[in-house]
Design a protein around this motif. Structure first.
Motif, PDB file in Angstrom:
ATOM      1  N   ALA A 456       0.826  -1.209   0.000  1.00  0.00           N
ATOM      2  CA  ALA A 456       0.000   0.000   0.000  1.00  0.00           C
ATOM      3  C   ALA A 456       0.858   1.255   0.000  1.00  0.00           C
ATOM      4  CB  ALA A 456      -0.929  -0.018   1.218  1.00  0.00           C
ATOM      5  N   LEU A 457       1.946   1.251   0.783  1.00  0.00           N
ATOM      6  CA  LEU A 457       2.836   2.421   0.808  1.00  0.00           C
ATOM      7  C   LEU A 457       3.498   2.637  -0.557  1.00  0.00           C
ATOM      8  CD1 LEU A 457       4.562   1.962   4.289  1.00  0.00           C
ATOM      9  CD2 LEU A 457       2.967   3.765   3.646  1.00  0.00           C
ATOM     10  N   LYS A 458       3.896   1.573  -1.213  1.00  0.00           N
ATOM     11  CA  LYS A 458       4.531   1.725  -2.534  1.00  0.00           C
ATOM     12  C   LYS A 458       3.536   2.233  -3.575  1.00  0.00           C
ATOM     13  CE  LYS A 458       8.443  -1.411  -2.114  1.00  0.00           C
ATOM     14  NZ  LYS A 458       9.171  -2.565  -2.682  1.00  0.00           N
ATOM     15  N   LEU A 459       2.278   1.829  -3.445  1.00  0.00           N
ATOM     16  CA  LEU A 459       1.259   2.383  -4.332  1.00  0.00           C
ATOM     17  C   LEU A 459       1.116   3.881  -4.096  1.00  0.00           C
ATOM     18  CD1 LEU A 459      -1.054   2.318  -6.335  1.00  0.00           C
ATOM     19  CD2 LEU A 459      -2.555   1.486  -4.514  1.00  0.00           C
ATOM     20  N   LEU A 460       1.113   4.313  -2.847  1.00  0.00           N
ATOM     21  CA  LEU A 460       1.041   5.745  -2.545  1.00  0.00           C
ATOM     22  C   LEU A 460       2.282   6.471  -3.053  1.00  0.00           C
ATOM     23  CD1 LEU A 460      -0.489   5.839   1.043  1.00  0.00           C
ATOM     24  CD2 LEU A 460      -1.432   6.909  -1.006  1.00  0.00           C
ATOM     25  N   ALA A 461       3.449   5.841  -2.905  1.00  0.00           N
ATOM     26  CA  ALA A 461       4.677   6.472  -3.387  1.00  0.00           C
ATOM     27  C   ALA A 461       4.615   6.701  -4.892  1.00  0.00           C
ATOM     28  CB  ALA A 461       5.885   5.605  -3.032  1.00  0.00           C
ATOM     29  N   GLU A 462       4.009   5.774  -5.629  1.00  0.00           N
ATOM     30  CA  GLU A 462       3.852   5.957  -7.067  1.00  0.00           C
ATOM     31  C   GLU A 462       2.766   6.980  -7.383  1.00  0.00           C
ATOM     32  OE1 GLU A 462       4.794   5.918 -10.767  1.00  0.00           O
ATOM     33  OE2 GLU A 462       5.848   4.551  -9.412  1.00  0.00           O
ATOM     34  N   LEU A 463       1.739   7.008  -6.574  1.00  0.00           N
ATOM     35  CA  LEU A 463       0.637   7.938  -6.809  1.00  0.00           C
ATOM     36  C   LEU A 463       1.063   9.388  -6.617  1.00  0.00           C
ATOM     37  CD1 LEU A 463      -2.440   7.898  -7.465  1.00  0.00           C
ATOM     38  CD2 LEU A 463      -2.845   8.001  -5.003  1.00  0.00           C
ATOM     39  N   VAL A 464       1.951   9.653  -5.666  1.00  0.00           N
ATOM     40  CA  VAL A 464       2.377  11.038  -5.400  1.00  0.00           C
ATOM     41  C   VAL A 464       3.617  11.427  -6.189  1.00  0.00           C
ATOM     42  CG1 VAL A 464       1.454  10.909  -3.062  1.00  0.00           C
ATOM     43  CG2 VAL A 464       3.860  10.401  -3.425  1.00  0.00           C
ATOM     44  N   TYR A 465       4.092  10.547  -7.075  1.00  0.00           N
ATOM     45  CA  TYR A 465       5.310  10.810  -7.843  1.00  0.00           C
ATOM     46  C   TYR A 465       4.950  11.675  -9.047  1.00  0.00           C
ATOM     47  CZ  TYR A 465       9.855   9.737  -9.979  1.00  0.00           C
ATOM     48  OH  TYR A 465      11.118   9.814 -10.525  1.00  0.00           O
ATOM     49  N   VAL A 518      10.186   3.478   2.448  1.00  0.00           N
ATOM     50  CA  VAL A 518       9.112   3.881   1.531  1.00  0.00           C
ATOM     51  C   VAL A 518       8.425   5.139   2.033  1.00  0.00           C
ATOM     52  CG1 VAL A 518       6.987   3.153   0.407  1.00  0.00           C
ATOM     53  CG2 VAL A 518       8.790   1.485   0.809  1.00  0.00           C
ATOM     54  N   CYS A 519       8.237   5.248   3.341  1.00  0.00           N
ATOM     55  CA  CYS A 519       7.660   6.484   3.902  1.00  0.00           C
ATOM     56  C   CYS A 519       8.551   7.686   3.591  1.00  0.00           C
ATOM     57  CB  CYS A 519       7.488   6.341   5.410  1.00  0.00           C
ATOM     58  SG  CYS A 519       6.155   5.231   5.914  1.00  0.00           S
ATOM     59  N   PHE A 520       9.850   7.517   3.724  1.00  0.00           N
ATOM     60  CA  PHE A 520      10.772   8.607   3.376  1.00  0.00           C
ATOM     61  C   PHE A 520      10.645   8.968   1.891  1.00  0.00           C
ATOM     62  CE2 PHE A 520      13.956   7.453   6.971  1.00  0.00           C
ATOM     63  CZ  PHE A 520      13.040   7.919   7.891  1.00  0.00           C
ATOM     64  N   THR A 521      10.501   7.948   1.038  1.00  0.00           N
ATOM     65  CA  THR A 521      10.345   8.209  -0.390  1.00  0.00           C
ATOM     66  C   THR A 521       9.054   8.972  -0.672  1.00  0.00           C
ATOM     67  OG1 THR A 521      11.592   6.206  -0.931  1.00  0.00           O
ATOM     68  CG2 THR A 521      10.188   7.116  -2.651  1.00  0.00           C
ATOM     69  N   ILE A 522       7.977   8.613   0.035  1.00  0.00           N
ATOM     70  CA  ILE A 522       6.707   9.324  -0.152  1.00  0.00           C
ATOM     71  C   ILE A 522       6.873  10.798   0.195  1.00  0.00           C
ATOM     72  CG2 ILE A 522       4.363   9.555   0.735  1.00  0.00           C
ATOM     73  CD1 ILE A 522       4.294   6.523   1.060  1.00  0.00           C
ATOM     74  N   LEU A 523       7.489  11.098   1.350  1.00  0.00           N
ATOM     75  CA  LEU A 523       7.661  12.492   1.743  1.00  0.00           C
ATOM     76  C   LEU A 523       8.581  13.225   0.771  1.00  0.00           C
ATOM     77  CD1 LEU A 523       7.024  14.695   3.759  1.00  0.00           C
ATOM     78  CD2 LEU A 523       8.971  13.942   5.133  1.00  0.00           C
ATOM     79  N   THR A 524       9.618  12.557   0.303  1.00  0.00           N
ATOM     80  CA  THR A 524      10.515  13.182  -0.691  1.00  0.00           C
ATOM     81  C   THR A 524       9.743  13.589  -1.935  1.00  0.00           C
ATOM     82  OG1 THR A 524      12.354  11.822   0.102  1.00  0.00           O
ATOM     83  CG2 THR A 524      12.596  12.845  -2.062  1.00  0.00           C
ATOM     84  N   ARG A 525       8.907  12.698  -2.437  1.00  0.00           N
ATOM     85  CA  ARG A 525       8.156  12.994  -3.650  1.00  0.00           C
ATOM     86  C   ARG A 525       7.076  14.040  -3.403  1.00  0.00           C
ATOM     87  NH1 ARG A 525       7.753   6.812  -6.218  1.00  0.00           N
ATOM     88  NH2 ARG A 525       9.970   6.675  -6.743  1.00  0.00           N
ATOM     89  N   LEU A 526       6.534  14.088  -2.206  1.00  0.00           N
ATOM     90  CA  LEU A 526       5.568  15.139  -1.878  1.00  0.00           C
ATOM     91  C   LEU A 526       6.232  16.514  -1.923  1.00  0.00           C
ATOM     92  CD1 LEU A 526       3.608  13.536   1.102  1.00  0.00           C
ATOM     93  CD2 LEU A 526       2.688  14.082  -1.152  1.00  0.00           C
ATOM     94  N   LEU A 527       7.434  16.593  -1.366  1.00  0.00           N
ATOM     95  CA  LEU A 527       8.117  17.889  -1.301  1.00  0.00           C
ATOM     96  C   LEU A 527       8.716  18.269  -2.655  1.00  0.00           C
ATOM     97  CD1 LEU A 527       9.942  17.473   2.127  1.00  0.00           C
ATOM     98  CD2 LEU A 527       7.799  18.645   1.672  1.00  0.00           C
ATOM     99  N   ALA A 528       9.230  17.285  -3.387  1.00  0.00           N
ATOM    100  CA  ALA A 528       9.880  17.592  -4.653  1.00  0.00           C
ATOM    101  C   ALA A 528       8.889  17.758  -5.804  1.00  0.00           C
ATOM    102  CB  ALA A 528      10.883  16.481  -5.013  1.00  0.00           C
ATOM    103  N   GLY A 529       7.662  17.242  -5.632  1.00  0.00           N
ATOM    104  CA  GLY A 529       6.692  17.324  -6.711  1.00  0.00           C
ATOM    105  C   GLY A 529       6.210  18.726  -7.004  1.00  0.00           C
TER     106      GLY A 529
END
Length: 782
Positions: A456-465, A518-529
């Motif tokens: 589920a976290l990896k799906l979110l990481a892709e969704l916010v990328y 994966v949580c760190f990746t999600i936050l990275t993509r949120l900030l960098a997006g």
């Protein structure tokens, strides 16, 4: 050398010893340099060498089992000889053209027959391993065979074609079980595949294309014969050979890399009815679908088929040609078919990602058909998600439901990963959000199953990328803020389950660090997006940002700093997140405590030694950003400057660490280390001079004067005020130090005693009087 090698080969001097034989083969391979052969090709020794080597190779290939590792050097020698012979007159005896023209077809034929015999003996148990077992070595040696064949294609291609026809005739005459013979058929099929794959359009003649067409058509006829006779899937090695043949033919003649002017399809139309590249693509797609239905998973054939399908849809021209096929439309309408065995294996998530990424490209290749096809395509997912939404959490955790959840999460993620356009992304976003997003959030909270949580976290990481700017919502759309809130809730939910968990940890990476990364990746993509203005969120009281920041900082302190190096994926995710979190635009939004600040700096120190340059550069960027924000902005709130200046021990430890790296190590990213070092010297200038003097004192007396000169140029290159010009001047001075150390062979001893000695004035004026190195060292000590 040529004369000596020829004498050894003619007289078989010492070649009854296997080690000697192997080293002679290696000597031939080392002697194959183009320049060397060109220099001696008109000498008599060159003809003698090739004549002796030809006889030696014929004997060696016939006795392959005596020294099997010697085959590759022999083929490498002849491949280089063939490169020098290419486009030359075969009858030119002055350059041994006649010897080469006669030898190359013999080498190709002898090698293929030897390998067919080797496979037969391996099946009979006479030798330990089949040469088909090592795929990497197989492709390397067959590439040499293809290079040899292409140099004299009009002579070598008939040899390969005749072997294929002879073995096909022998196969047709077989009765009973034919599995063992099918495996031997892989050799001529591989030879055809590699010969076609080695085609160079600018050097290929029309006659060569006709040879390719005949070989390809003969292989297809053999394949049809095998499919008619096979009650079960054929030999795995033979199927992999046919897949290699289809892939190489497509690369050489179809799509982006194919030659549009090639006459190969004229001949193919006469032989097997394939009139153009579209017909070949249809043949390939049908074959891939057959493999997915027939072969069990996990299987090398299924993996190879899915990789081919992914590559087939990656090209701009090929994917549009494939999308127009009836077989592609049938696949899109039945992508979740139960007949695809690999889809029943939930753990094969990488294969599923390849499969659905390819399907996404096919689906969106024709914009006119997307609206109707998309609703039909996501139908199975919609039914599954809508059926699971009302189920209670206890039911979602059951073993019978878990595989369905994993399949849904991983398939949607793989589908999203191939979407590049905003319009297509919004279709998936509107389908998933907000009606089906609660199911993803509930999966993140399933602390009893780490696999479902991470999926589920990896799906979110892709969704916010925000890949290729696909998340550019309209200015009045709340979707960006809603997406940020959903991601923040997921980070907090998972972080809470990790921080409050008291379950026994069997594998710390899989049970803890993998999800945290994966949580760190999600936050990275949120900030960098940059698709949501996070700076205004605190202004209207939205807690999503602060909750995510607080949870991430708590998770950072959960694991030891040394694990950043121990687990490379965790190190990459951690440093990328810190670089985005503490970057200059966002650093004011983060409330660091003294403990968090010290731990982050410790993480950066550990990351300096990471094997990947990108991770150490990100660590340097984090230190530079924090220190620059604390030093240069007088209007900044006092919390960060007070935090940095209140911990001089941290700053001095960082300074000594980075200075040691810069002075004693040769890193490819010296530019990255120069940025935080400049800030640290500006912050702790006196300590920098004192520590530099200690380094000088630690060196042998004969090296001190050179080091003093180098350090003086480095530390006096500019004033240490944080301006872009000063930073660039210091970076340039550091590059000059590196060149000076290299030119003067300045090998320094790394200090092991960290107790600071008496200060030495590194920046003192040069003494015009000449002194010895020992006197200079004594003067500095005083």
């Amino acid at each position: 050398m040529a004369r000596g090698i020829a004498e050894i080969l003619r007289g078989a001097v010492g070649l009854d010893d296997v080690e000697n034989y192997h080293h002679v083969c290696r000597l031939l391979a080392r002697f194959r340099s183009i320049h060397t052969l060109v220099e001696i090709e008109e000498a008599a020794e060159y003809r003698e060498l090739l004549t002796a080597a030809a006889q030696f190779t014929a004997t060696g290939l016939g006795l392959w089992e005596w020294s099997p590792n010697s085959t590759a050097p022999l083929l490498a020698f002849w491949a280089k000889v063939a490169a020098t012979h290419d486009a030359r007159d075969d009858a030119n005896t002055q350059v041994a053209g006649d010897v080469i023209a006669q030898t190359l077809p013999r080498v190709v034929g002898d090698y293929l027959r030897a390998m067919v015999m080797a496979t037969a003996r391996a099946q009979a148990g006479e030798v330990a391993d089949s040469p088909l077992a090592d795929t990497d070595a197989l492709m390397e040696t067959m590439a040499s065979i293809a290079a040899i064949a292409r140099a004299a294609y009009e002579r070598c291609a008939p040899v390969v074609l005749q072997l294929l026809r002879d073995m096909a005739t022998e196969y047709e005459a077989q009765t009973g079980a034919v599995g063992a013979f099918e495996e031997r058929l892989a050799w001529p099929v591989y030879a055809v595949a590699l010969c076609i794959g080695a085609r160079q359009p600018y050097r290929s003649q029309p006659e060569d294309d006709c040879c390719d067409a005949e070989m390809f058509a003969t292989a297809l006829e053999l394949d049809r014969l095998i499919q008619q006779r096979a009650q079960t899937p054929p030999s795995e090695a033979l199927e992999l050979a046919f897949l290699q043949l289809l892939a190489n033919f497509r690369a050489s003649y179809v799509g982006e890399q194919g030659s549009r002017a090639s006459g190969v399809f004229t001949r193919l139309a006469e032989l097997v009815g394939l009139a153009d590249g579209t017909a070949v693509l249809d043949l390939i797609v049908q074959r891939l679908l057959l493999n997915l239905r027939r072969w069990p998973a996990p299987s090398p054939v299924v993996r190879r088929s899915l990789h081919m399908f992914h590559d087939l849809t990656a090209g701009y021209v090929a994917v549009r040609q494939a999308a127009a096929l009836d077989s592609a439309a049938l696949l899109l309408a039945n992508h979740a078919s139960e007949h695809f065995h690999f889809l029943q294996h939930v753990d094969e998530y990488k294969l599923r990602a390849l499969y659905y990424a390819g399907l996404a490209r096919l689906l969106f290749a024709d914009p006119a058909r997307v609206p109707a096809r998309f609703a039909e395509f996501v139908g199975p997912w919609s039914q599954l998600a809508d059926a699971l939404l009302p189920a209670p959490d206890a039911q979602l955790a059951q073993d019978a439901v878990r595989p369905r959840l994993l399949r849904l999460l991983r398939d949607v993620r793989g589908f999203l990963s191939a979407i590049a356009s905003r319009q297509n992304y919004l279709r998936v976003f509107d389908w998933l959000c907000p009606t089906r997003m609660p199911l993803v959030q509930r999966c993140v909270r399933m602390s009893s199953d780490a696999h479902v949580q991470i999926a589920a976290l990896k799906l979110l990481a892709e969704l916010v990328y925000n890949r290729t700017q696909r998340l550019n919502f309209d200015i009045s759309s709340p979707n960006g803020i809603l997406l940020f809130r959903d991601a923040s809730d997921a980070i907090c939910a998972y972080g809470t389950s990790v921080l409050n968990s008291d379950a026994a940890v069997r594998d710390v990476y899989k049970d803890r660090y993998k999800g945290v990364a994966v949580c760190f990746t999600i936050l990275t993509r949120l900030l960098a997006g940059k698709y949501v203005a996070i700076g205004v969120m605190p202004l209207y009281g939205d807690p999503a940002l602060e909750r995510a920041y607080a949870m991430v900082l708590d998770l950072l302190q959960r694991f030891p700093a040394a694990d950043v190096i121990a687990y490379p994926k965790l190190g990459r995710a951690t440093m990328a997140m810190l670089e985005a979190l503490l970057g200059r635009p966002n650093v004011d939004l983060v409330h660091l405590s003294e403990t968090s600040y010290a731990h982050i700096m410790r993480l950066c120190v550990e990351a300096f030694d990471h094997a990947e340059t990108a991770v150490s550069s990100a660590a340097c960027s984090v230190v530079d950003s924090l220190l620059s924000a604390a030093i240069e902005d007088p209007d900044r709130p006092a919390a960060l400057p007070a935090l940095v200046r209140g911990r001089p021990d941290v700053s001095r430890f960082l300074l000594s660490t980075i200075l040691n790296i810069v002075l004693f190590e040769d890193r490819p990213n010296d530019w990255s280390f120069s940025r935080p070092l400049f800030c640290l010297i500006a912050l702790e200038h006196d300590f920098a001079l004192q520590y530099s003097s200690q380094i000088v004192q630690y060196q042998p007396p004969e090296r001190r004067d050179a080091l003093v000169t180098a350090l003086k140029d480095l530390l006096s290159a500019t004033s240490f005020e944080l301006t872009p010009a000063n930073r660039d001047a210091f970076t340039q001075a550091l590059s000059q130090y590196r060149r000076y150390a290299t030119a003067n062979n300045l090998i320094l001893m790394v200090p092991t005693n960290q107790t600071l000695g008496a200060p030495v004035d590194i920046l003192k004026q040069d003494d015009t009087s000449a002194t010895t190195a020992q006197e200079e060292g004594e003067a500095m000590a005083e």
